[in-house]
Design a protein around this motif. Structure first.
Motif: not given
Lengths: 286, 289, 362
Positions: C167-192
């Motif tokens: 759970l805890k790592l998941r919370e961290q990675m959520k934020v991180e993924l969002k930042h990485l997406q902005k940083q790379f500017g790549t279009t993400f299609v995420y299923i969950t």
């Protein structure tokens, strides 16, 4: 297009398999069946007939050996299971850490030597001039040399020895995968040693028990070296008779018939074993 | 019965005694065979006459005191020739069986087609046929065919006469099943997503197979190869029916044994055991790395 | 056309069952697009169609305006982070990341430079020679991302990659993924299937059910103005109160609940008819525990306290109204009254925050 590519790859992979199964298994066995129904009237004339099978039933030497081989193979298989189970249990459930691995490897050691070498080892031990005889004399328990080779007990000792590995390995693998909580729950709910063994452990290990038994039975039934080298005058094995027909008498028709009979015997017993234990060949061997 | 369930002292003691007896039973014949390879006596039996390497290295010449010479394994042309024949047979059997095993494993684990269950059962069939019968049926079919063709047209198909080719064919019949099972078991544990990942990263299906799937299978391929080699080398029941004039080692040893046992046989046996053990250790060392 | 991914009328059937049933979507460049749905809704099938591991029975897939239907997976400008990551076990981190570059025949020196670069970007500098098995869950996640991002794909597909993390790592990675997406500017299609993942990270979320999209909207809109009862129930917590529609006035629907109280909420579907059954959805945090005083225009109902559920800032009271459970947020700033089981309370809300759907609407 997608389907034609996958069809091509299917055939590419299927061809070697079919060549192997058809050319090395199916056709040879069908031919053996055919030959067993051919009767040689003179050196170059053959007719169809049941002569070879009649020989088998009228000649008591044939069918006595046949029955003896079947019964002794079953007995050997059973004995192997009884001997192997506690060993497999110890390795899988009681030994820990390094000793577990070492004991398991030790069970594999006999496999490093061929059946011939293993049989030879037993001959050195059991024969009149052998080690057991010498030791007994040295201990003063017997007066003269004792012959322990060339009897049925010796044959069974050798056959069990050959089969043990093939029983221990599948048993260890399955018992090792058993959840210990199952056994604990069995005791916790009031079961004794016998009940837990009968109702929890054995059903769990059933596939490996059956697969071990099939392999050991097949090896024993089809073995040649051990009964020939360790058996006495009266302890003929059915494979010897097949061998005799083919190699010494050149009577292929009779040999083929005996071969078919041995195959029928093994198939029937394996089939019965699977039926009685409720297992399938695929589950047990694959 | 399990560690967490208490057992009595007596039970533990008996169990331990049984274990010891079992392993003595396992080890004794092999140990005895090995030890007598070095006994300085013409027969592999007690009493112990001292240590010698004659049964390996003696060259058959007369010794200093004029007694009859011993011929050690390394000067015994018959046995050495048989060893070489066995090695050649084992090489071909290994090659063919492992190749078949790879193809069959992919066929049964990765493809879907009608009749697969039935073909799988056919694949298992050689395991429930006694080795002698496998040999006999191939002899009857191929040698019979060679006889018939020779009688009808006078064409001699010597490959199908008893000899090395037939021995290889006979052994492949069941060893291929075993190698298929070994390789298929490993392939079953392969995550097909890895192959998809490779495709996704730009690999063609063929490249994906060689860069991702094959490396995964490699340990099982080595394992299957070692097993096939040992099985072939040690096989007697199928081989004896199909062998021709150039006898492989097990058949040669059997013939010698019928004439009477000499410590040379022990020497060969020990050599085989050491060879098998080394091969087994090699494969295990590889797969654990 | 500046949409990175454009699909029209995608259908994929398995037997008679359509796992993907006429789906159309349009993802603008640089978007974090999530597909949210319960397991079995067809989202994985949809992703596999996009990656090229499966082919649609109908419809077209366009990536940057190029039709992709007949392009094999290894030729698509699409990379995927797999559910279980699918890092190649026999290769080092560097070899994993270099795998795609090698297939493109990028020279060794260049390859090495780009591997080092991307590792730096995902926050794992200098780990090229490590074995993926030695890394922690979060680190492996980043390697899987780096392996795709180094190829600069037009589209990055992510198949619930956070599912395996705690759970805890998941919370961290959520934020991180969002930042990485902005940083790379790549279009993400995420299923969950995890609505919180979709809400936190996405620019747009498509809620998927039984092979179809119920609603495609930014997270906030999804939460405030769910278009269907399914979305209202699936995204965030919601109370559902059933009753009979009495009247519709000024876009407000008036409902008589089963216990007789008359309440109001905004009209959310077009199939409302007076006299028919209707359902009112109101979020726990929109319910206020009111005394007798009632703000003008508020609706209210009586309820009986069953129990209180203490969970810090998420503490709630479980009450019942006419046999239906109702949850209301309990503010932990001292303003909430002490409640005991069995006591009667009055729950009130601003009708603008409640949404009313016809009950026949599935």
């Amino acid at each position: 297009m997608r389907s034609s590519v996958s069809r091509l790859s299917l055939w590419l992979l299927l061809t070697p398999f079919l060549l192997w199964i058809v050319l090395l298994v199916l056709l040879p066995h069908l031919q053996m069946l055919r030959v067993s129904f051919q009767v040689r009237e003179s050196w170059d004339t053959l007719t169809w007939g049941l002569q070879q099978y009649q020989n088998f039933f009228t000649e008591s030497y044939y069918w006595r050996t046949f029955v003896r081989t079947g019964v002794m193979s079953l007995f050997t298989t059973f004995l192997t299971l009884i001997i192997a189970f506690p060993i497999a249990w110890y390795i899988a459930r009681l030994a820990r850490g390094r000793s577990k691995g070492i004991l398991f490897m030790a069970c594999l050691i006999p496999f490093w030597a061929s059946e011939l070498v293993r049989t030879y080892g037993w001959m050195i031990l059991l024969r009149e001039s052998g080690l057991f005889s010498s030791w007994l004399q040295a201990l003063g328990w017997v007066d003269g040399p004792v012959e322990m080779l060339y009897n049925d007990v010796a044959v069974i000792i050798g056959l069990v020895y050959n089969g043990l590995l093939f029983m221990v390995v599948p048993l260890v693998t399955t018992l090792d995968g058993m959840d210990e909580n199952l056994v604990e729950a069995g005791y916790d709910l009031g079961g004794g040693h016998g009940t837990v063994l009968r109702e929890i452990v054995v059903p769990w290990a059933m596939p490996s028990i059956v697969s071990g038994c099939i392999v050991v039975f097949m090896l024993t039934l089809g073995s040649y070296l051990t009964p020939v080298l360790m058996g006495g005058k009266d302890s003929a094995w059915f494979t010897e008779q097949i061998f005799t027909q083919f190699i010494t008498r050149f009577n292929w028709e009779q040999g083929a018939a005996l071969g078919v009979l041995l195959l029928v015997l093994s198939s029937v017993i394996v089939w019965l074993g699977l039926k009685v234990s409720g297992q399938s060949l695929r589950k047990v061997m694959g | 019965m399990i560690r967490s369930v208490p057992r009595s002292r007596l039970f533990d003691g008996l169990y331990l005694a049984y274990l010891v007896a079992f392993f003595v039973y396992l080890a004794l014949p092999l140990l005895v065979t090995a030890v007598f390879a070095f006994n300085d006596a013409p027969f592999p039996s007690l009493p112990w006459k001292g240590f010698t390497l004659d049964w390996y290295f003696a060259d058959g010449s007369y010794s200093a005191d004029g007694s009859a010479g011993r011929t050690g394994l390394f000067h015994d042309d018959g046995l050495l020739r048989a060893l070489w024949v066995s090695a050649k047979i084992a090489f071909w059997v290994t090659l063919v069986s492992v190749a078949l095993g790879c193809v069959n494993a992919v066929l049964f684990e990765r493809l879907h087609f009608r009749g697969k269950e039935f073909l799988y059962l056919l694949m298992l069939l050689p395991l429930v046929i006694p080795g002698v019968i496998l040999g006999v049926s191939i002899l009857v079919f191929y040698s019979g065919m060679a006889n018939d063709i020779s009688a009808a047209w006078g064409i001699e198909l010597d490959v199908f006469r008893p000899g090395m080719t037939l021995v290889v064919m006979g052994q492949v019949t069941f060893i291929a099943t075993l190698s298929t099972l070994v390789i298929a078991a490993r392939l079953r544990k392969f995550d097909p997503q890895l192959e998809e990942a490779a495709l996704n990263l730009g690999a063609t299906p063929l490249v994906a197979w060689f860069t991702v799937t094959l490396p995964w299978l490699l340990p099982s391929i080595f394992g299957a190869a070692a097993m096939a080699f040992l099985m072939s080398f040690e096989n007697f029941n199928t081989t004896v029916m199909l062998t021709g004039s150039d006898t492989p080692l097990t058949v040669a040893l059997f013939n010698r044994l019928r004439e009477g046992s000499t410590p040379v046989l022990n020497a060969v046996a020990l050599l085989l055991m050491v060879g098998s053990a080394l091969l087994a250790l090699l494969v295990m060392g590889r797969s654990s790395r | 056309m500046d949409s990175d991914l454009f699909c029209e009328g995608l259908v994929r059937r398995f037997g008679s069952n359509a796992a993907v049933d006429h789906i159309s979507l349009d993802v603008p460049a640089g978007t974090f697009f999530s597909i949210l749905g319960p397991s079995g809704c067809g989202k994985t099938t949809l992703l596999r169609l996009l990656a090229g591991f499966d082919k649609p029975d109908e419809g077209d897939i366009h990536i940057r305006g190029q039709r992709m239907n007949d392009v094999p997976p290894n030729r698509r400008p699409v990379n995927m982070v797999f559910q279980h990551l699918a890092l190649f076990p026999a290769m080092s981190v560097g070899d994993n990341i270099g795998y795609g570059l090698k297939r493109r025949k990028v020279p060794v020196a260049e390859r090495r430079k780009r591997i080092a670069g991307v590792l730096e970007q995902v926050g794992l500098p200098g780990l090229e020679y490590r074995d993926p098995q030695e890394l922690s869950g979060g680190q492996r996640q980043r390697v899987a991302l780096a392996r795709c991002l180094v190829l600069e794909p037009t589209l990055l597909l992510l198949d619930e990659p956070l599912g395996a993390l705690d759970l805890k790592l998941r919370e961290q990675m959520k934020v991180e993924l969002k930042h990485l997406q902005k940083q790379f500017g790549t279009t993400f299609v995420y299923i969950t299937h995890d609505q919180s993942e979709a809400m936190v990270m996405s620019d747009q979320v498509a809620v998927m059910r039984e092979g179809r999209f119920d609603q495609v909207a930014p997270p906030e809109e999804l939460y405030r103005e769910p278009a269907t009862p399914f979305v209202a129930g699936f995204v965030g917590d919601n109370n559902r109160l059933a009753g009979e529609l009495v009247a519709i006035r000024d876009n407000l629907a008036e409902i008589r609940l089963d216990d007789g109280s008359l309440v109001q909420g905004r009209v959310a579907s077009g199939d409302l008819e007076t006299g028919r059954r209707a359902e009112l959805y109101i979020r726990p945090e929109s319910l206020v525990l009111s005394g007798d005083a009632l703000s003008t225009g508020f609706s209210a109902m009586q309820a009986k306290v069953r129990t209180t559920l203490f969970d810090g800032a998420n503490s709630r009271v479980e009450a019942e109204n006419g046999g239906q459970p109702v949850y209301a947020r309990l503010p932990q700033d001292g303003s909430a009254p002490k409640l005991s089981a069995g006591s009667a309370i009055r729950l009130a809300w601003d009708p603008v925050l409640a949404r009313v759907f016809g009950a026949d609407n599935p």
